[in-house]
Design an enzyme around this catalytic site. Sequence first.
Site, PDB file in Angstrom:
ATOM      1  N   ASP A  18      -0.506  -1.594 -12.056  1.00  0.00           N
ATOM      2  CA  ASP A  18       0.354  -0.505 -12.530  1.00  0.00           C
ATOM      3  C   ASP A  18       1.735  -1.118 -12.777  1.00  0.00           C
ATOM      4  O   ASP A  18       1.952  -1.749 -13.812  1.00  0.00           O
ATOM      5  CB  ASP A  18       0.343   0.597 -11.466  1.00  0.00           C
ATOM      6  CG  ASP A  18       1.185   1.806 -11.824  1.00  0.00           C
ATOM      7  OD1 ASP A  18       1.484   1.997 -13.002  1.00  0.00           O
ATOM      8  OD2 ASP A  18       1.561   2.574 -10.919  1.00  0.00           O
ATOM      9  N   ASP A  72      -7.731  -2.935  -7.812  1.00  0.00           N
ATOM     10  CA  ASP A  72      -8.133  -1.747  -8.552  1.00  0.00           C
ATOM     11  C   ASP A  72      -7.366  -1.590  -9.860  1.00  0.00           C
ATOM     12  O   ASP A  72      -7.945  -1.322 -10.902  1.00  0.00           O
ATOM     13  CB  ASP A  72      -8.004  -0.477  -7.685  1.00  0.00           C
ATOM     14  CG  ASP A  72      -6.615  -0.278  -7.079  1.00  0.00           C
ATOM     15  OD1 ASP A  72      -5.745  -1.160  -7.218  1.00  0.00           O
ATOM     16  OD2 ASP A  72      -6.405   0.773  -6.436  1.00  0.00           O
ATOM     17  N   PHE A 111      -2.132   9.358 -13.884  1.00  0.00           N
ATOM     18  CA  PHE A 111      -2.537   9.034 -12.519  1.00  0.00           C
ATOM     19  C   PHE A 111      -4.051   9.133 -12.436  1.00  0.00           C
ATOM     20  O   PHE A 111      -4.627  10.205 -12.509  1.00  0.00           O
ATOM     21  CB  PHE A 111      -1.860   9.938 -11.487  1.00  0.00           C
ATOM     22  CG  PHE A 111      -1.961   9.345 -10.109  1.00  0.00           C
ATOM     23  CD1 PHE A 111      -1.081   8.360  -9.708  1.00  0.00           C
ATOM     24  CD2 PHE A 111      -2.981   9.722  -9.247  1.00  0.00           C
ATOM     25  CE1 PHE A 111      -1.194   7.759  -8.459  1.00  0.00           C
ATOM     26  CE2 PHE A 111      -3.102   9.143  -7.996  1.00  0.00           C
ATOM     27  CZ  PHE A 111      -2.203   8.160  -7.600  1.00  0.00           C
ATOM     28  N   LYS A 116      -7.320  -0.632  -0.215  1.00  0.00           N
ATOM     29  CA  LYS A 116      -8.642  -0.066  -0.221  1.00  0.00           C
ATOM     30  C   LYS A 116      -9.137   0.147  -1.650  1.00  0.00           C
ATOM     31  O   LYS A 116     -10.324   0.314  -1.881  1.00  0.00           O
ATOM     32  CB  LYS A 116      -8.612   1.305   0.485  1.00  0.00           C
ATOM     33  CG  LYS A 116      -8.146   1.266   1.909  1.00  0.00           C
ATOM     34  CD  LYS A 116      -8.112   2.702   2.443  1.00  0.00           C
ATOM     35  CE  LYS A 116      -7.124   2.839   3.546  1.00  0.00           C
ATOM     36  NZ  LYS A 116      -6.916   4.271   3.892  1.00  0.00           N
ATOM     37  N   GLY A 117      -8.199   0.145  -2.593  1.00  0.00           N
ATOM     38  CA  GLY A 117      -8.523   0.524  -3.969  1.00  0.00           C
ATOM     39  C   GLY A 117      -9.554  -0.358  -4.638  1.00  0.00           C
ATOM     40  O   GLY A 117     -10.298   0.096  -5.498  1.00  0.00           O
ATOM     41  N   LYS A 158      -2.179  -0.565 -16.520  1.00  0.00           N
ATOM     42  CA  LYS A 158      -1.258   0.370 -17.178  1.00  0.00           C
ATOM     43  C   LYS A 158      -0.101  -0.460 -17.723  1.00  0.00           C
ATOM     44  O   LYS A 158       0.941  -0.578 -17.063  1.00  0.00           O
ATOM     45  CB  LYS A 158      -0.706   1.379 -16.159  1.00  0.00           C
ATOM     46  CG  LYS A 158      -1.629   2.499 -15.773  1.00  0.00           C
ATOM     47  CD  LYS A 158      -0.821   3.540 -14.993  1.00  0.00           C
ATOM     48  CE  LYS A 158      -1.628   4.236 -13.953  1.00  0.00           C
ATOM     49  NZ  LYS A 158      -0.794   5.009 -13.003  1.00  0.00           N
ATOM     50  N   ARG A 212     -11.912   8.365  -3.677  1.00  0.00           N
ATOM     51  CA  ARG A 212     -12.230   6.936  -3.811  1.00  0.00           C
ATOM     52  C   ARG A 212     -13.698   6.699  -4.148  1.00  0.00           C
ATOM     53  O   ARG A 212     -14.041   5.746  -4.823  1.00  0.00           O
ATOM     54  CB  ARG A 212     -11.903   6.182  -2.517  1.00  0.00           C
ATOM     55  CG  ARG A 212     -10.419   6.049  -2.229  1.00  0.00           C
ATOM     56  CD  ARG A 212     -10.200   4.990  -1.153  1.00  0.00           C
ATOM     57  NE  ARG A 212      -8.882   5.072  -0.535  1.00  0.00           N
ATOM     58  CZ  ARG A 212      -7.776   4.509  -1.021  1.00  0.00           C
ATOM     59  NH1 ARG A 212      -7.817   3.829  -2.148  1.00  0.00           N
ATOM     60  NH2 ARG A 212      -6.628   4.622  -0.388  1.00  0.00           N
TER      61      ARG A 212
HETATM   62  P1  IMP Z   1       1.463  -1.336  -8.499  1.00  0.00           P
HETATM   63  O1  IMP Z   1       2.436  -0.340  -9.041  1.00  0.00           O
HETATM   64  O2  IMP Z   1       0.862  -2.174  -9.611  1.00  0.00           O
HETATM   65  O3  IMP Z   1       2.075  -2.164  -7.421  1.00  0.00           O
HETATM   66  O4  IMP Z   1       0.265  -0.518  -7.867  1.00  0.00           O
HETATM   67  C1  IMP Z   1       0.127  -0.422  -6.486  1.00  0.00           C
HETATM   68  C2  IMP Z   1      -1.066   0.363  -6.081  1.00  0.00           C
HETATM   69  O5  IMP Z   1      -0.812   1.710  -6.356  1.00  0.00           O
HETATM   70  C3  IMP Z   1      -2.381   0.054  -6.774  1.00  0.00           C
HETATM   71  O6  IMP Z   1      -3.082  -1.026  -6.212  1.00  0.00           O
HETATM   72  C4  IMP Z   1      -3.107   1.359  -6.543  1.00  0.00           C
HETATM   73  O7  IMP Z   1      -3.721   1.352  -5.264  1.00  0.00           O
HETATM   74  C5  IMP Z   1      -1.989   2.369  -6.593  1.00  0.00           C
HETATM   75  N1  IMP Z   1      -1.942   2.980  -7.923  1.00  0.00           N
HETATM   76  C6  IMP Z   1      -1.243   2.632  -8.998  1.00  0.00           C
HETATM   77  N2  IMP Z   1      -1.498   3.441 -10.036  1.00  0.00           N
HETATM   78  C7  IMP Z   1      -2.417   4.314  -9.584  1.00  0.00           C
HETATM   79  C8  IMP Z   1      -3.117   5.409 -10.193  1.00  0.00           C
HETATM   80  O8  IMP Z   1      -2.995   5.750 -11.380  1.00  0.00           O
HETATM   81  N3  IMP Z   1      -3.977   6.076  -9.371  1.00  0.00           N
HETATM   82  C9  IMP Z   1      -4.196   5.745  -8.062  1.00  0.00           C
HETATM   83  N4  IMP Z   1      -3.568   4.725  -7.471  1.00  0.00           N
HETATM   84  C10 IMP Z   1      -2.693   4.028  -8.236  1.00  0.00           C
HETATM   85 MG    MG Z   2      -4.487  -0.994  -4.465  1.00  0.00          MG
END
Ligand code: IMP
Ligand code: MG
Length: 185
Positions: free
Chosen positions: A108, A105, A157, A48-49, A136, A170
């Site tokens: 991370d 979105d 975060f 949803k992000g 990040k 959101r």
């Molecule tokens: P990943 O760690 O790159 O796999 O991130 C997975 C998902 O975690 C992202 O698509 C976001 O939806 C959520 N996410 C990661 N970092 C943040 C943050 O700082 N705030 C809110 N959601 C996050």
């Molecule tokens: Mg996401």
Amino acid sequence: MSEVAEVGGERLEVLLSAERIAARLPSLAAEVLARDLASDAIAVVALKGGLVFGADLLRHLPHTFAVDYVQARSYGSGVVSSGHVELLRDALLPIEGRDVVLIDDIVDTGLTSAFLLAHLRSRGARRVELVALLDKPERRKADVGAAITGFAIPDVFAVGYGLDLAERYRGLPFVGVPLGASDCA
Ligand code: IMP
Ligand code: MG
């Protein structure tokens, strides 16, 4: 002193104002277009992000692009990544032989985006380019290739503009950091 906004009784430090985000969209779209995508490319928004970012970025992309959605889950409702990614919803359009722009979105750890890139490629996309609003870099665990990202942010975060904390925030027009949640990142 950075700006602090109060939302539903919580204080959020404004990391990226709505104006800063809006000002970045045309150049981000230009970076996507510089990848020479076909005019019938499919913009696949990662729910949803990616919803809010996707809606705004689409208005700067060619209006011949098709739109579809995928949804993956990695975080559950908490803030600590499990490292495990599952596909909750697949794109419904046929993807084989098509150019795809995956709109997410945030990169991370990169595990979710890398999973979605691999998935869309496994469905036979000719090419998949990733564009994410936030990056990040310090947290990276998975290679996401030459991703296009809007803003590199520190290991905090972030919420708003599509990103949630337990499904809240959101719809915020800016990206902020909940104050007092610094142990959650
Ligand atoms: P990943 O760690 O790159 O796999 O991130 C997975 C998902 O975690 C992202 O698509 C976001 O939806 C959520 N996410 C990661 N970092 C943040 C943050 O700082 N705030 C809110 N959601 C996050
Ligand atoms: Mg996401």
